[in-house]
Design a protein around this motif. Structure first.
Motif, PDB file in Angstrom:
ATOM      1  N   LYS A   1       0.872  -1.235   0.030  1.00 24.02           N
ATOM      2  CA  LYS A   1       0.051   0.058  -0.137  1.00 24.02           C
ATOM      3  C   LYS A   1       0.995   1.176   0.066  1.00 24.02           C
ATOM      4  N   THR A   2       1.912   1.184   0.608  1.00 27.23           N
ATOM      5  CA  THR A   2       3.176   2.308   0.822  1.00 27.23           C
ATOM      6  C   THR A   2       3.497   2.386  -0.511  1.00 27.23           C
ATOM      7  N   SER A   3       3.804   1.539  -1.212  1.00 24.21           N
ATOM      8  CA  SER A   3       4.415   1.554  -2.614  1.00 24.21           C
ATOM      9  C   SER A   3       3.475   2.299  -3.497  1.00 24.21           C
ATOM     10  N   LEU A   4       2.276   1.755  -3.418  1.00 28.30           N
ATOM     11  CA  LEU A   4       1.616   2.544  -4.350  1.00 28.30           C
ATOM     12  C   LEU A   4       1.268   3.960  -3.992  1.00 28.30           C
ATOM     13  N   VAL A   5       1.265   4.460  -2.888  1.00 26.93           N
ATOM     14  CA  VAL A   5       1.275   5.813  -2.495  1.00 26.93           C
ATOM     15  C   VAL A   5       2.355   6.463  -3.047  1.00 26.93           C
ATOM     16  N   MET A   6       3.447   5.950  -2.987  1.00 22.39           N
ATOM     17  CA  MET A   6       4.830   6.334  -3.222  1.00 22.39           C
ATOM     18  C   MET A   6       5.134   6.526  -4.895  1.00 22.39           C
ATOM     19  N   GLY A   7       4.392   5.669  -5.601  1.00 21.04           N
ATOM     20  CA  GLY A   7       4.178   5.563  -6.843  1.00 21.04           C
ATOM     21  C   GLY A   7       3.537   6.815  -7.644  1.00 21.04           C
ATOM     22  N   VAL A   8       2.163   6.785  -6.902  1.00 15.74           N
ATOM     23  CA  VAL A   8       1.353   8.053  -7.558  1.00 15.74           C
ATOM     24  C   VAL A   8       1.968   9.315  -7.233  1.00 15.74           C
ATOM     25  N   ILE A   9       2.703   9.384  -5.883  1.00 19.98           N
ATOM     26  CA  ILE A   9       3.473  10.873  -5.589  1.00 19.98           C
ATOM     27  C   ILE A   9       4.601  10.918  -6.463  1.00 19.98           C
ATOM     28  N   SER A  10       5.447   9.727  -7.106  1.00 16.91           N
ATOM     29  CA  SER A  10       6.302   9.928  -8.143  1.00 16.91           C
ATOM     30  C   SER A  10       5.821  10.350  -9.366  1.00 16.91           C
ATOM     31  N   GLN A  11       4.620   9.589  -9.716  1.00 18.77           N
ATOM     32  CA  GLN A  11       3.975  10.335 -10.959  1.00 18.77           C
ATOM     33  C   GLN A  11       3.876  11.734 -10.967  1.00 18.77           C
ATOM     34  N   PHE A  12       3.277  11.967  -9.986  1.00 18.63           N
ATOM     35  CA  PHE A  12       2.950  13.618  -9.687  1.00 18.63           C
ATOM     36  C   PHE A  12       4.146  14.507  -9.654  1.00 18.63           C
ATOM     37  N   LEU A  13       5.104  14.001  -9.116  1.00 15.55           N
ATOM     38  CA  LEU A  13       6.480  14.716  -9.262  1.00 15.55           C
ATOM     39  C   LEU A  13       7.158  14.727 -10.749  1.00 15.55           C
ATOM     40  N   CYS A  14       6.925  13.761 -11.578  1.00 15.58           N
ATOM     41  CA  CYS A  14       7.214  13.577 -12.650  1.00 15.58           C
ATOM     42  C   CYS A  14       6.675  14.539 -13.768  1.00 15.58           C
ATOM     43  N   VAL A  15       5.207  14.699 -13.489  1.00 17.77           N
ATOM     44  CA  VAL A  15       4.454  15.859 -14.077  1.00 17.77           C
ATOM     45  C   VAL A  15       5.078  17.312 -13.603  1.00 17.77           C
ATOM     46  N   LEU A  16       4.919  17.520 -12.245  1.00 19.97           N
ATOM     47  CA  LEU A  16       5.691  18.789 -11.913  1.00 19.97           C
ATOM     48  C   LEU A  16       7.110  19.002 -12.522  1.00 19.97           C
ATOM     49  N   CYS A  17       7.926  18.033 -12.473  1.00 21.48           N
ATOM     50  CA  CYS A  17       9.380  18.386 -13.178  1.00 21.48           C
ATOM     51  C   CYS A  17       8.947  18.813 -14.956  1.00 21.48           C
ATOM     52  N   LEU A  18       8.111  18.025 -15.457  1.00 15.84           N
ATOM     53  CA  LEU A  18       7.963  18.495 -16.790  1.00 15.84           C
ATOM     54  C   LEU A  18       7.337  19.732 -17.047  1.00 15.84           C
ATOM     55  N   VAL A  19       6.385  20.150 -16.070  1.00 17.53           N
ATOM     56  CA  VAL A  19       5.842  21.718 -16.177  1.00 17.53           C
ATOM     57  C   VAL A  19       7.239  22.598 -15.877  1.00 17.53           C
ATOM     58  N   MET A  20       7.972  22.144 -14.893  1.00 18.11           N
ATOM     59  CA  MET A  20       9.200  23.268 -14.672  1.00 18.11           C
ATOM     60  C   MET A  20       9.795  23.207 -15.974  1.00 18.11           C
ATOM     61  N   LEU A  21      10.328  22.074 -16.490  1.00 16.29           N
ATOM     62  CA  LEU A  21      11.001  21.894 -17.805  1.00 16.29           C
ATOM     63  C   LEU A  21      10.473  22.727 -18.660  1.00 16.29           C
ATOM     64  N   VAL A  22       9.338  22.797 -19.036  1.00 18.42           N
ATOM     65  CA  VAL A  22       8.837  23.647 -19.902  1.00 18.42           C
ATOM     66  C   VAL A  22       8.756  25.134 -19.829  1.00 18.42           C
ATOM     67  N   ILE A  23       8.773  25.509 -18.628  1.00 20.49           N
ATOM     68  CA  ILE A  23       8.726  26.894 -18.128  1.00 20.49           C
ATOM     69  C   ILE A  23      10.338  27.558 -18.220  1.00 20.49           C
ATOM     70  N   LYS A  24      11.213  26.409 -17.793  1.00 21.21           N
ATOM     71  CA  LYS A  24      12.373  26.892 -17.858  1.00 21.21           C
ATOM     72  C   LYS A  24      13.282  26.913 -19.186  1.00 21.21           C
ATOM     73  N   ALA A  25      12.756  25.865 -19.982  1.00 23.28           N
ATOM     74  CA  ALA A  25      13.187  25.911 -21.441  1.00 23.28           C
ATOM     75  C   ALA A  25      12.951  27.078 -22.071  1.00 23.28           C
ATOM     76  N   ARG A  26      11.781  27.760 -21.829  1.00 21.06           N
ATOM     77  CA  ARG A  26      11.455  28.840 -22.562  1.00 21.06           C
ATOM     78  C   ARG A  26      12.206  29.919 -22.283  1.00 21.06           C
ATOM     79  N   GLU A  27      12.673  30.083 -20.827  1.00 18.61           N
ATOM     80  CA  GLU A  27      13.514  31.019 -20.285  1.00 18.61           C
ATOM     81  C   GLU A  27      14.806  30.932 -20.533  1.00 18.61           C
ATOM     82  N   LEU A  28      15.386  29.637 -20.279  1.00 21.97           N
ATOM     83  CA  LEU A  28      16.881  29.464 -20.431  1.00 21.97           C
ATOM     84  C   LEU A  28      17.157  28.652 -21.904  1.00 21.97           C
ATOM     85  N   GLY A  29      16.218  28.030 -22.311  1.00 21.95           N
ATOM     86  CA  GLY A  29      16.646  27.173 -23.518  1.00 21.95           C
ATOM     87  C   GLY A  29      16.881  25.802 -22.948  1.00 21.95           C
ATOM     88  N   MET A  30      16.875  24.959 -24.125  1.00 26.88           N
ATOM     89  CA  MET A  30      16.984  23.330 -23.794  1.00 26.88           C
ATOM     90  C   MET A  30      18.540  23.066 -23.252  1.00 26.88           C
TER      91      MET A  30
END
Length: 85
Positions: A14-43
């Motif tokens: 059960k803990t593994s499932l919760v941490m897996g969902v949190i990891s997927q959320f953090l992945c989406v958050l990193c992708l959003v930050m990537l788009v923001i920073k890529a526009r600002e600083l470049g790839m």
């Protein structure tokens, strides 16, 4: 279908499932930050590369954790085999 064959998930699964969902959320958050920073600083910037690496890590770690939580893991206790006979 026999109800005794359906086993409830352990606390670690059960803990593994919760941490897996949190990891997927953090992945989406990193992708959003990537788009923001890529526009600002470049790839080609180091920060963009670190967000890409973090997104890849969180996606794969979350995937593995979710698969572990869905697995039917047998009990490794010695007492269970004696009670079934």
């Amino acid at each position: 279908m026999n109800n005794s064959s359906i086993k409830s998930k352990s606390l670690l699964q059960k803990t593994s499932l919760v941490m897996g969902v949190i990891s997927q959320f953090l992945c989406v958050l990193c992708l959003v930050m990537l788009v923001i920073k890529a526009r600002e600083l470049g790839m080609e910037d180091v920060i963009s590369a670190s967000y890409m690496a973090s997104a890849f890590f969180f996606f794969t770690a979350g995937l593995v954790l979710i698969i572990i939580s869905q697995a039917n893991i047998p009990s490794l206790r010695f007492n269970d085999s004696a009670n079934e006979k």
